[in-house]
Scaffold this motif. Structure first.
Motif, PDB file in Angstrom:
ATOM      1  N   ILE A   1      12.466  -8.309  31.198  1.00 30.21           N
ATOM      2  CA  ILE A   1      12.926  -7.098  30.512  1.00 30.21           C
ATOM      3  C   ILE A   1      14.403  -6.847  30.820  1.00 30.21           C
ATOM      4  CG2 ILE A   1      12.661  -4.586  30.443  1.00 30.21           C
ATOM      5  CD1 ILE A   1       9.641  -5.060  30.951  1.00 30.21           C
ATOM      6  N   CYS A   2      14.792  -7.001  32.085  1.00 34.05           N
ATOM      7  CA  CYS A   2      16.200  -6.810  32.466  1.00 34.05           C
ATOM      8  C   CYS A   2      17.113  -7.770  31.698  1.00 34.05           C
ATOM      9  CB  CYS A   2      16.374  -7.027  33.967  1.00 34.05           C
ATOM     10  SG  CYS A   2      15.618  -5.752  34.997  1.00 34.05           S
ATOM     11  N   GLN A   3      16.699  -9.034  31.621  1.00 35.09           N
ATOM     12  CA  GLN A   3      17.520 -10.025  30.919  1.00 35.09           C
ATOM     13  C   GLN A   3      17.653  -9.690  29.439  1.00 35.09           C
ATOM     14  OE1 GLN A   3      19.875 -12.032  31.635  1.00 35.09           O
ATOM     15  NE2 GLN A   3      18.893 -13.949  32.253  1.00 35.09           N
ATOM     16  N   LYS A   4      16.566  -9.259  28.819  1.00 28.82           N
ATOM     17  CA  LYS A   4      16.610  -8.924  27.398  1.00 28.82           C
ATOM     18  C   LYS A   4      17.455  -7.670  27.145  1.00 28.82           C
ATOM     19  CE  LYS A   4      12.279 -11.134  26.004  1.00 28.82           C
ATOM     20  NZ  LYS A   4      12.913 -12.024  25.003  1.00 28.82           N
ATOM     21  N   LEU A   5      17.407  -6.706  28.054  1.00 22.21           N
ATOM     22  CA  LEU A   5      18.256  -5.517  27.920  1.00 22.21           C
ATOM     23  C   LEU A   5      19.733  -5.889  28.049  1.00 22.21           C
ATOM     24  CD1 LEU A   5      16.227  -2.864  29.952  1.00 22.21           C
ATOM     25  CD2 LEU A   5      16.456  -3.002  27.475  1.00 22.21           C
ATOM     26  N   LEU A   6      20.041  -6.791  28.970  1.00 22.38           N
ATOM     27  CA  LEU A   6      21.424  -7.229  29.143  1.00 22.38           C
ATOM     28  C   LEU A   6      21.913  -8.009  27.929  1.00 22.38           C
ATOM     29  CD1 LEU A   6      21.482  -8.257  32.905  1.00 22.38           C
ATOM     30  CD2 LEU A   6      22.709  -6.371  31.856  1.00 22.38           C
ATOM     31  N   GLU A   7      21.028  -8.778  27.306  1.00 18.92           N
ATOM     32  CA  GLU A   7      21.405  -9.510  26.098  1.00 18.92           C
ATOM     33  C   GLU A   7      21.842  -8.555  24.999  1.00 18.92           C
ATOM     34  OE1 GLU A   7      18.050 -11.899  25.151  1.00 18.92           O
ATOM     35  OE2 GLU A   7      18.367 -13.334  26.793  1.00 18.92           O
ATOM     36  N   MET A   8      21.266  -7.362  24.969  1.00 23.36           N
ATOM     37  CA  MET A   8      21.670  -6.366  23.981  1.00 23.36           C
ATOM     38  C   MET A   8      23.106  -5.905  24.234  1.00 23.36           C
ATOM     39  SD  MET A   8      18.114  -4.161  23.921  1.00 23.36           S
ATOM     40  CE  MET A   8      18.654  -3.024  22.643  1.00 23.36           C
ATOM     41  N   TYR A   9      23.562  -5.989  25.487  1.00 22.44           N
ATOM     42  CA  TYR A   9      24.935  -5.659  25.857  1.00 22.44           C
ATOM     43  C   TYR A   9      25.858  -6.872  25.731  1.00 22.44           C
ATOM     44  CZ  TYR A   9      24.850  -0.883  27.715  1.00 22.44           C
ATOM     45  OH  TYR A   9      24.807   0.490  27.851  1.00 22.44           O
ATOM     46  N   GLY A  10      25.314  -8.036  25.341  1.00 24.31           N
ATOM     47  CA  GLY A  10      26.108  -9.255  25.291  1.00 24.31           C
ATOM     48  C   GLY A  10      26.367  -9.833  26.665  1.00 24.31           C
ATOM     49  N   SER A  11      25.534  -9.498  27.621  1.00 23.65           N
ATOM     50  CA  SER A  11      25.700  -9.978  28.993  1.00 23.65           C
ATOM     51  C   SER A  11      24.468 -10.793  29.388  1.00 23.65           C
ATOM     52  CB  SER A  11      25.875  -8.790  29.949  1.00 23.65           C
ATOM     53  OG  SER A  11      26.060  -9.232  31.274  1.00 23.65           O
ATOM     54  N   THR A  12      24.525 -11.390  30.562  1.00 25.15           N
ATOM     55  CA  THR A  12      23.393 -12.165  31.068  1.00 25.15           C
ATOM     56  C   THR A  12      23.351 -12.077  32.587  1.00 25.15           C
ATOM     57  OG1 THR A  12      22.292 -14.320  30.989  1.00 25.15           O
ATOM     58  CG2 THR A  12      24.673 -14.325  31.251  1.00 25.15           C
ATOM     59  N   MET A  13      22.177 -12.237  33.147  1.00 21.22           N
ATOM     60  CA  MET A  13      21.997 -12.130  34.589  1.00 21.22           C
ATOM     61  C   MET A  13      21.980 -13.513  35.233  1.00 21.22           C
ATOM     62  SD  MET A  13      18.956 -10.156  36.656  1.00 21.22           S
ATOM     63  CE  MET A  13      19.192  -8.709  35.633  1.00 21.22           C
TER      64      MET A  13
ATOM     65  N   GLY B   1      17.291 -15.250  51.474  1.00 18.97           N
ATOM     66  CA  GLY B   1      17.680 -14.129  50.627  1.00 18.97           C
ATOM     67  C   GLY B   1      18.079 -14.536  49.223  1.00 18.97           C
ATOM     68  N   THR B   2      18.296 -13.507  48.380  1.00 19.64           N
ATOM     69  CA  THR B   2      18.580 -13.710  46.957  1.00 19.64           C
ATOM     70  C   THR B   2      19.641 -12.714  46.497  1.00 19.64           C
ATOM     71  OG1 THR B   2      16.271 -14.348  46.615  1.00 19.64           O
ATOM     72  CG2 THR B   2      17.535 -13.818  44.645  1.00 19.64           C
ATOM     73  N   THR B   3      20.461 -13.143  45.539  1.00 23.49           N
ATOM     74  CA  THR B   3      21.449 -12.261  44.919  1.00 23.49           C
ATOM     75  C   THR B   3      21.328 -12.350  43.410  1.00 23.49           C
ATOM     76  OG1 THR B   3      23.026 -12.461  46.733  1.00 23.49           O
ATOM     77  CG2 THR B   3      23.898 -11.743  44.618  1.00 23.49           C
ATOM     78  N   PHE B   4      21.093 -11.219  42.766  1.00 22.56           N
ATOM     79  CA  PHE B   4      21.119 -11.121  41.313  1.00 22.56           C
ATOM     80  C   PHE B   4      22.415 -10.413  40.926  1.00 22.56           C
ATOM     81  CE2 PHE B   4      16.597 -11.625  42.037  1.00 22.56           C
ATOM     82  CZ  PHE B   4      16.210 -12.455  41.005  1.00 22.56           C
ATOM     83  N   SER B   5      23.077 -10.898  39.888  1.00 18.68           N
ATOM     84  CA  SER B   5      24.344 -10.292  39.478  1.00 18.68           C
ATOM     85  C   SER B   5      24.482 -10.356  37.959  1.00 18.68           C
ATOM     86  CB  SER B   5      25.521 -11.015  40.133  1.00 18.68           C
ATOM     87  OG  SER B   5      25.555 -12.378  39.739  1.00 18.68           O
ATOM     88  N   PHE B   6      25.253  -9.416  37.428  1.00 22.78           N
ATOM     89  CA  PHE B   6      25.544  -9.413  35.991  1.00 22.78           C
ATOM     90  C   PHE B   6      26.798  -8.590  35.744  1.00 22.78           C
ATOM     91  CE2 PHE B   6      22.797  -5.797  36.802  1.00 22.78           C
ATOM     92  CZ  PHE B   6      23.393  -4.758  36.100  1.00 22.78           C
ATOM     93  N   PRO B   7      27.616  -8.989  34.778  1.00 19.83           N
ATOM     94  CA  PRO B   7      28.788  -8.194  34.392  1.00 19.83           C
ATOM     95  C   PRO B   7      28.438  -7.260  33.246  1.00 19.83           C
ATOM     96  CG  PRO B   7      28.920 -10.352  33.362  1.00 19.83           C
ATOM     97  CD  PRO B   7      27.611 -10.310  34.128  1.00 19.83           C
ATOM     98  N   LEU B   8      29.119  -6.131  33.180  1.00 16.57           N
ATOM     99  CA  LEU B   8      28.881  -5.173  32.106  1.00 16.57           C
ATOM    100  C   LEU B   8      30.206  -4.522  31.733  1.00 16.57           C
ATOM    101  CD1 LEU B   8      26.193  -4.518  30.753  1.00 16.57           C
ATOM    102  CD2 LEU B   8      26.080  -2.438  32.105  1.00 16.57           C
ATOM    103  N   ARG B   9      30.506  -4.543  30.445  1.00 15.58           N
ATOM    104  CA  ARG B   9      31.738  -3.912  29.960  1.00 15.58           C
ATOM    105  C   ARG B   9      31.379  -2.586  29.303  1.00 15.58           C
ATOM    106  NH1 ARG B   9      36.981  -5.137  28.819  1.00 15.58           N
ATOM    107  NH2 ARG B   9      37.941  -4.137  26.998  1.00 15.58           N
ATOM    108  N   LEU B  10      31.955  -1.500  29.816  1.00 11.71           N
ATOM    109  CA  LEU B  10      31.649  -0.156  29.329  1.00 11.71           C
ATOM    110  C   LEU B  10      32.940   0.588  29.009  1.00 11.71           C
ATOM    111  CD1 LEU B  10      28.962   0.743  32.008  1.00 11.71           C
ATOM    112  CD2 LEU B  10      28.500   0.116  29.639  1.00 11.71           C
ATOM    113  N   LYS B  11      32.888   1.448  27.999  1.00 17.12           N
ATOM    114  CA  LYS B  11      34.052   2.259  27.657  1.00 17.12           C
ATOM    115  C   LYS B  11      34.233   3.383  28.670  1.00 17.12           C
ATOM    116  CE  LYS B  11      33.611   1.546  22.658  1.00 17.12           C
ATOM    117  NZ  LYS B  11      33.391   2.224  21.352  1.00 17.12           N
ATOM    118  N   ARG B  12      35.474   3.766  28.887  1.00 16.75           N
ATOM    119  CA  ARG B  12      35.752   4.921  29.735  1.00 16.75           C
ATOM    120  C   ARG B  12      35.421   6.205  28.980  1.00 16.75           C
ATOM    121  NH1 ARG B  12      39.347   3.879  34.131  1.00 16.75           N
ATOM    122  NH2 ARG B  12      40.230   1.764  34.088  1.00 16.75           N
ATOM    123  N   ALA B  13      34.879   7.184  29.689  1.00 18.39           N
ATOM    124  CA  ALA B  13      34.590   8.489  29.087  1.00 18.39           C
ATOM    125  C   ALA B  13      35.813   9.371  29.214  1.00 18.39           C
ATOM    126  CB  ALA B  13      33.391   9.137  29.763  1.00 18.39           C
TER     127      ALA B  13
END
Length: 678
Positions: free
Chosen positions: A340-352, A361-373
């Protein structure tokens, strides 16, 4: 002989080619045709060369297309390619074809012939029909699956509502230590079952294409720390250290979908705590790239847990897949969270991405581009009321619900909060009650006998009395059917509350949509000789002000001079906004009205002007819902001015009272220094 044999071979190739060849005069008269075309259409060569035109072989619709598009395009370009026609054979059987035509000209440029190559696409049309049929069947299967999940959701959530609600009520009674332990197990199991159900429904909605991203203003720091505080209890139980690291360059306010981002981060942080037995878990947000309009943030969730084997890393984002069978046995879960997380990120054009070492241990990471308010910070909404469980005392609520267990659970909470409520069993009874007595809010179940919640609400909204169009109606639903929000909105509901609900969520929803009376002002005691009573005109003309100076005075932290400055600024802004709101309403300028409301929001929040906010909300709805009329606008202006006048009079009194407390000017004030926060 060799040349003659070659010519005969070429003629044979022409006659029996896998495509049809025809040559026509510019008016369409057929002058040459090969055997393949004759075989497809069933005509003899003599029949076609005896004066038949190419367009005479076309179906009715194709003839129209030939005249309006094909012929003009051929004349203009000298050639056309991949034109889809439907021929009619001699027997009347339709024959779908693709035609490619080129003009043959003489040295002077005069068109002599049209040479056309025809491809039989009957098989392709059959495949297309089969594909359309298969797609239709797949869509029907997806709809059947969605309907089944919706039905099961309602069936499961109804008893879950009772289990979770009664567990909360049971926790408020006196219990032995053993009973308290049993209750904790019951609550944990209920939450796990509800999470399992929510994951399956979320996945179903995404698969059905019913999930979309919103773009609204939110505080990203507040979101991250809220997730941290919500999950830190579980980490403390396991003795884990949870760290939050937010880059200083990450702005507080951004534009995006806080619900979807919160869902992703909650899933990742929850998994990290779940799969870590000792050590620490870290949630980090670091700036990758920043511009004046937008910002790219890298989110990382790291842990020192069990890790993932290298051969399983590629499969962790697959639905219903987990790192190993042992993990499913020990920790449970559906294996849907990361999908579900991966599919939600795909809607943002991003990937995990995931990096892991087994046992370390494990590290999950993803980039996200957001507009400033843009603009000032907003308040968090109705949560401010939760600190006082009696703020809803006396609010009149009608509950329309036919399930006795649900009625019992809702009644317990409403009674605890001091709400004056009545219960009816169906939509017809609800309509009768609402026309007999005035209520401030309605809790309406969707599925009821006699008249459903949808039908009752739609009927109520269409009654001639204006108060029924303003009445807040909250849908109570255990359904999670895709498109529920749209259907609820079309029926005329103000909002909805999902079952099973948490008490705080229900409390916040009710508080959000009713006009809450503010506590009376409680000024700090001052010497009698320094008090100046308000003028008699104010006392006689204005109703008791519905606001409080408690938060306002707390802002000054005991600094009398600072309180005077703050009060003076608030007075000036409040006097100015009277004209601004009136002008925006009279000119039907929704954007200006929203701007002035936003500009004043911090001041009005500090003064807890609940009645004024309600009046402003009514004015806003006139401009945004298409219900503006001169009379309604005048009434809205009058209501806003009435509350503002009371507030202005109180602010003037506050300024006079505080001024009287100041020492003479000759005695310099020792202003407290601001505290430097790290």
């Amino acid at each position: 002989m060799e040349i003659q044999a070659l010519e005969e071979s070429a003629e044979e190739l022409y006659e029996h080619a896998p495509c049809g060849y025809i040559s026509t005069l510019p008016n369409g008269t057929i002058v040459k045709v090969n055997q393949t075309f004759l075989k497809w259409t069933g005509y003899s060569r003599e029949e076609l060369l005896g004066g038949k035109r190419f367009q005479d072989l076309l179906a009715v619709g194709a003839k129209i297309f030939h005249e309006t598009h094909y012929a003009p395009l051929l004349q203009m370009q000298g050639a056309v390619e991949e034109i889809n026609f439907e021929l009619v054979s001699k027997s009347g059987r339709p024959l779908p074809v693709l035609a490619n035509t080129v003009q043959k000209k003489d040295e002077a440029g005069k068109v002599l012939l049209h040479r056309t190559t025809v491809f039989n696409i009957s098989d392709r049309k059959t495949y297309e029909r089969e594909l359309v049929l298969a797609r239709k069947k797949a869509e029907e299967a997806a709809k059947a699956k969605a309907d089944f999940l919706s039905m099961m959701s309602h069936e499961i959530r109804t008893p879950m509502n009772a289990i979770i609600g009664l567990s909360n009520l049971l926790g408020q009674t006196a219990l032995s230590s053993q009973q308290h332990k049993y209750l904790q197990i019951l609550q944990t199991s209920s939450e796990n079952l509800l999470n399992l159900l929510n994951n399956i429904l979320d996945f179903s909605k995404i698969e059905a294409g019913k999930v979309s991203l919103e773009e609204k203003r939110f505080n990203v720091r507040q979101l991250i720390y809220g997730i941290f505080h919500g999950l830190n209890v579980k980490a403390e139980e396991k003795g884990l250290a949870v760290r939050v690291e937010i880059d200083e360059q990450v702005p507080a306010w951004l534009m995006g979908d806080p619900v979807k981002l919160g869902q992703i981060l909650t899933n990742l942080l929850g998994n990290a705590i779940k799969f870590t037995e000792e050590g620490s878990v870290t949630l980090a947000a670091r700036v990758r790239e920043a511009t004046p309009e937008a910002i790219s943030v890298d989110f990382h969730v790291s842990d020192t847990g069990i890790g993932i084997a290298p051969d399983r890393l590629a499969h962790v984002f697959e639905e219903f897949s987990q790192a190993s069978y042992d993990i499913n046995l020990k920790y449970g879960g559906t294996g849907l969270g990361l999908t579900i997380c991966q599919k939600l990120l795909e809607m943002y054009g991003s990937t995990m991405k995931v990096e892991s070492e087994l046992g370390r241990g494990t590290t999950f990471s993803f980039p996200l581009r957001l507009k400033r308010a843009q603009g000032e910070e907003e308040s968090t909404g109705p949560a401010e009321y939760l600190s006082d469980s009696q703020i809803l005392r006396g609010v009149r609520v009608l509950v329309a619900e036919d399930n006795s267990v649900n009625v019992f659970v809702v009644s317990q909470f409403l009674r605890k909060w001091g709400i004056d409520f009545e219960v009816v069993e169906n939509g017809h009874q609800a309509l009768e009650k609402l026309q007999q007595r005035t209520y401030e809010l309605v809790l309406m179940d969707l599925q009821m006998p006699v008249l459903s919640g949808y039908e009752a609400t739609y009927t109520l909204r269409n009654l001639p009395d204006e108060r029924f169009r303003r009445l807040p109606i909250l849908a109570l639903t255990a359904s999670a059917r895709p498109g529920l929000e749209e259907r609820v909105d079309l029926a005329g509901f103000t909002d909805y509350v999902g079952k099973p609900f948490k008490p705080d969520e229900l409390f916040a929803k009710i508080a959000q949509y009713v006009t809450l009376p503010a506590p009376p002002p409680s000024p700090k005691p001052l010497p009698e000789e320094k008090r100046e009573p308000p003028t008699a005109a104010v006392d006689e003309a204005l109703p008791p002000p519905r606001f409080s100076f408690e938060k306002f005075r707390a802002m000054a932290e005991g600094d009398t001079q600072g309180l005077l400055e703050l009060s003076t600024l608030a007075l000036g802004n409040t006097e100015q906004c009277k004209h601004d709101f009136q002008q925006a309403l009279e000119e039907r300028d929704a954007e200006a009205f929203e701007f002035h409301a936003h500009r004043m929001k911090m001041t009005l929040e500090l003064l807890q002007t609940h009645a004024l906010w309600a009046a402003l909300q009514k004015g806003r709805s006139l401009l945004t819902n298409g219900t503006w009329t001169p009379d309604r606008s005048h009434a809205a202006v009058h209501a806003i001015h009435q509350e503002l006048d009371a507030l202005i009079a109180a602010l003037k009194e506050e300024v006079r009272t505080v001024s009287a407390c100041l020492p003479p000017v000759s005695e310099p004030l020792a202003r407290p220094q601001p505290v430097q926060h790290p």
